[in-house]
Design a protein around this motif. Structure first.
Motif, PDB file in Angstrom:
ATOM      1  N   TYR A 130     -40.660  57.559  65.536  1.00 41.68           N
ATOM      2  CA  TYR A 130     -40.899  56.974  64.214  1.00 41.68           C
ATOM      3  C   TYR A 130     -40.597  57.994  63.111  1.00 41.68           C
ATOM      4  N   GLY A 131     -41.148  59.198  63.252  1.00 40.15           N
ATOM      5  CA  GLY A 131     -40.930  60.218  62.230  1.00 40.15           C
ATOM      6  C   GLY A 131     -39.493  60.678  62.158  1.00 40.15           C
ATOM      7  N   ALA A 132     -38.819  60.788  63.317  1.00 40.97           N
ATOM      8  CA  ALA A 132     -37.424  61.220  63.327  1.00 40.97           C
ATOM      9  C   ALA A 132     -36.520  60.195  62.646  1.00 40.97           C
ATOM     10  N   ILE A 133     -36.775  58.912  62.902  1.00 45.76           N
ATOM     11  CA  ILE A 133     -35.967  57.862  62.264  1.00 45.76           C
ATOM     12  C   ILE A 133     -36.201  57.851  60.756  1.00 45.76           C
ATOM     13  N   ALA A 134     -37.467  57.956  60.340  1.00 45.15           N
ATOM     14  CA  ALA A 134     -37.769  57.939  58.910  1.00 45.15           C
ATOM     15  C   ALA A 134     -37.139  59.134  58.204  1.00 45.15           C
ATOM     16  N   GLY A 135     -37.285  60.328  58.773  1.00 45.40           N
ATOM     17  CA  GLY A 135     -36.737  61.509  58.126  1.00 45.40           C
ATOM     18  C   GLY A 135     -35.227  61.549  58.126  1.00 45.40           C
ATOM     19  N   TYR A 136     -34.605  61.050  59.200  1.00 47.53           N
ATOM     20  CA  TYR A 136     -33.137  61.092  59.274  1.00 47.53           C
ATOM     21  C   TYR A 136     -32.497  60.093  58.323  1.00 47.53           C
ATOM     22  N   TRP A 184     -50.801  58.458  66.823  1.00 48.08           N
ATOM     23  CA  TRP A 184     -49.384  58.726  66.627  1.00 48.08           C
ATOM     24  C   TRP A 184     -49.016  59.024  65.180  1.00 48.08           C
ATOM     25  N   LEU A 185     -49.901  58.684  64.253  1.00 51.37           N
ATOM     26  CA  LEU A 185     -49.601  58.881  62.835  1.00 51.37           C
ATOM     27  C   LEU A 185     -49.372  60.351  62.501  1.00 51.37           C
ATOM     28  N   GLY A 186     -50.176  61.225  63.090  1.00 44.69           N
ATOM     29  CA  GLY A 186     -50.010  62.653  62.831  1.00 44.69           C
ATOM     30  C   GLY A 186     -48.678  63.177  63.322  1.00 44.69           C
ATOM     31  N   ALA A 187     -48.272  62.735  64.507  1.00 44.51           N
ATOM     32  CA  ALA A 187     -46.976  63.155  65.035  1.00 44.51           C
ATOM     33  C   ALA A 187     -45.835  62.659  64.158  1.00 44.51           C
ATOM     34  N   ALA A 188     -45.946  61.427  63.669  1.00 43.55           N
ATOM     35  CA  ALA A 188     -44.896  60.869  62.819  1.00 43.55           C
ATOM     36  C   ALA A 188     -44.720  61.684  61.547  1.00 43.55           C
ATOM     37  N   ARG A 189     -45.808  62.074  60.929  1.00 40.23           N
ATOM     38  CA  ARG A 189     -45.715  62.850  59.691  1.00 40.23           C
ATOM     39  C   ARG A 189     -45.132  64.236  59.944  1.00 40.23           C
ATOM     40  N   LEU A 190     -45.533  64.872  61.024  1.00 43.54           N
ATOM     41  CA  LEU A 190     -45.015  66.202  61.332  1.00 43.54           C
ATOM     42  C   LEU A 190     -43.520  66.169  61.648  1.00 43.54           C
ATOM     43  N   VAL A 191     -43.113  65.225  62.494  1.00 45.65           N
ATOM     44  CA  VAL A 191     -41.706  65.154  62.896  1.00 45.65           C
ATOM     45  C   VAL A 191     -40.840  64.707  61.730  1.00 45.65           C
ATOM     46  N   ARG A 192     -41.354  63.857  60.875  1.00 39.48           N
ATOM     47  CA  ARG A 192     -40.594  63.441  59.692  1.00 39.48           C
ATOM     48  C   ARG A 192     -40.253  64.644  58.822  1.00 39.48           C
ATOM     49  N   LEU A 198     -33.660  68.951  59.393  1.00 37.69           N
ATOM     50  CA  LEU A 198     -32.642  68.957  60.441  1.00 37.69           C
ATOM     51  C   LEU A 198     -31.441  68.076  60.114  1.00 37.69           C
ATOM     52  N   ARG A 199     -31.647  67.029  59.317  1.00 39.99           N
ATOM     53  CA  ARG A 199     -30.553  66.091  59.078  1.00 39.99           C
ATOM     54  C   ARG A 199     -29.412  66.681  58.257  1.00 39.99           C
ATOM     55  N   VAL A 200     -29.653  67.807  57.572  1.00 41.72           N
ATOM     56  CA  VAL A 200     -28.597  68.434  56.770  1.00 41.72           C
ATOM     57  C   VAL A 200     -27.888  69.553  57.545  1.00 41.72           C
ATOM     58  N   ARG A 201     -28.282  69.770  58.788  1.00 41.93           N
ATOM     59  CA  ARG A 201     -27.623  70.799  59.587  1.00 41.93           C
ATOM     60  C   ARG A 201     -26.212  70.353  59.968  1.00 41.93           C
ATOM     61  N   VAL A 222     -31.994  65.328  66.425  1.00 40.95           N
ATOM     62  CA  VAL A 222     -33.175  65.496  65.582  1.00 40.95           C
ATOM     63  C   VAL A 222     -34.445  65.624  66.419  1.00 40.95           C
ATOM     64  N   ALA A 223     -34.709  64.634  67.275  1.00 38.86           N
ATOM     65  CA  ALA A 223     -35.941  64.656  68.079  1.00 38.86           C
ATOM     66  C   ALA A 223     -36.012  65.864  69.019  1.00 38.86           C
ATOM     67  N   PRO A 224     -34.948  66.207  69.775  1.00 41.71           N
ATOM     68  CA  PRO A 224     -35.050  67.372  70.650  1.00 41.71           C
ATOM     69  C   PRO A 224     -35.306  68.679  69.908  1.00 41.71           C
ATOM     70  N   ASN A 225     -34.779  68.825  68.695  1.00 42.00           N
ATOM     71  CA  ASN A 225     -34.976  70.066  67.947  1.00 42.00           C
ATOM     72  C   ASN A 225     -36.345  70.139  67.293  1.00 42.00           C
ATOM     73  N   ALA A 226     -37.113  69.063  67.358  1.00 39.08           N
ATOM     74  CA  ALA A 226     -38.488  69.083  66.863  1.00 39.08           C
ATOM     75  C   ALA A 226     -39.483  69.206  68.011  1.00 39.08           C
ATOM     76  N   ILE A 227     -38.997  69.580  69.199  1.00 38.46           N
ATOM     77  CA  ILE A 227     -39.839  69.593  70.391  1.00 38.46           C
ATOM     78  C   ILE A 227     -40.993  70.570  70.267  1.00 38.46           C
TER      79      ILE A 227
END
Length: 313
Positions: A130-136, A184-192, A198-201, A222-227
């Protein structure tokens, strides 16, 4: 000054500040191994984390391997053995239903650890995607998705957990889903937050240039680099899930009989707190404290190990 003699035959050119490695991408592999080794060293230097990891391994073996060695009947009651003191055939005594308390501690620990670990994994996976999709994607999509997360944070999780438990009387798997739905809300905010950087790399932008889909960029880059962030969150989430389950069990809203967990054992022991039956109260209480603290120690050490500044020192 004399003429420059040039490089000596057989000598490799040396570039200041560059690591010399095999020409097949070796510097990247060597750097990854070096960073992993440095992270492991940082983790090992944290003695509390090492002790915590040992405690977690002990309880995993105790709860899942122990019943294979120490056989007890946790289904049929035997009131003739009710509240028996420790000793003889029952090292930790028996409870009000005649169940062997040591076997009960193993059985209840299975539920607590299974719910804690499974809920943390499920919450981490959902929150990461969820966070990776929102941030990307960013833009209005990010705004709408994160407003939903903010709305979820506005609801007191304990209140919602109590209401859902009172309505559904969940079993073990339903309890995993309920706790994960609140975590899951906390994980979403952190990964976002990670995804926004990461999306500008270059390697993420290259996916777009080559015609790759957004989902591919999210899942592959995006998701693997936020592991690192996800692993640290999951370690703390396990402790939180175990404490939430113990809280519900203590209030009698946890797993329903004949299932039990450490919180349910504490709830049963409260009825005999003034009767001197200490063996009903202390073992599950100590187990909850040790496991929760150990996962928090583990999370602290993992956070340090994944910290870029520590890995690069």
């Amino acid at each position: 000054m004399g003429p420059n003699p040039g490089p000596v035959p057989g000598d490799a050119p040396v570039i200041a500040g560059a690591a010399v490695d095999e020409p097949t991408g070796g510097p990247v592999d060597g750097e990854a191994r070096s960073m992993f080794r440095l992270g492991l060293e940082v983790f090992v230097q944290n003695r509390l984390a090492v002790v915590g990891a040992g405690v977690i391994v002990f309880f995993l073996l105790f709860c899942f391997v122990g019943p294979l060695i120490y056989h007890t009947d946790q289904v049929h009651t035997n009131l003739m053995l009710s509240n028996g003191a420790p000793g003889g055939a029952h090292p930790f005594g028996t409870d009000a239903s005649g169940y062997d308390e040591l076997g009960r501690l193993m059985y209840g620990g299975q539920a607590s650890l299974e719910v804690g670990l499974a809920a943390a994994v499920l919450a981490s996976v959902v929150g990461t995607l969820y966070g990776a999709i929102a941030g990307y994607l960013g833009g209005w999509v990010d705004s709408v998705m994160m407003r939903l997360v903010d709305g979820g944070f506005a609801i007191p999780p304990l209140f919602l957990l109590l209401v859902l438990s009172a309505i559904f009387h969940p079993n073990r798997w339903e309890m995993i889903v309920i706790i994960a739905a609140l975590s899951w809300l906390g994980a979403a905010r952190l990964v976002r937050g990670e995804a926004l950087s990461l999306r500008v790399r270059e390697y993420v932008q290259a996916v777009r240039v080559m015609g790759g889909s957004s989902m591919r960029a999210v899942l592959k880059h995006v998701a693997p680099n936020a592991i690192g962030t996800v692993v640290v969150f999951a370690s703390f989430a396990v402790a939180d899930a175990i404490l939430l389950l113990a809280f519900l069990g203590y209030l009698g809203l946890g797993l329903q009989p004949p299932q039990t967990d450490w919180g349910g054992m504490l709830s049963d022991a409260i009825n005999y707190i003034n009767s001197g039956y200490w063996w009903l109260l202390y073992p599950p209480g100590i187990a909850i404290i040790l496991v929760a603290i150990s996962f928090n120690f583990l999370g602290d050490a993992l956070r340090d190990a994944f910290e870029v500044r520590l890995r690069g020192r």
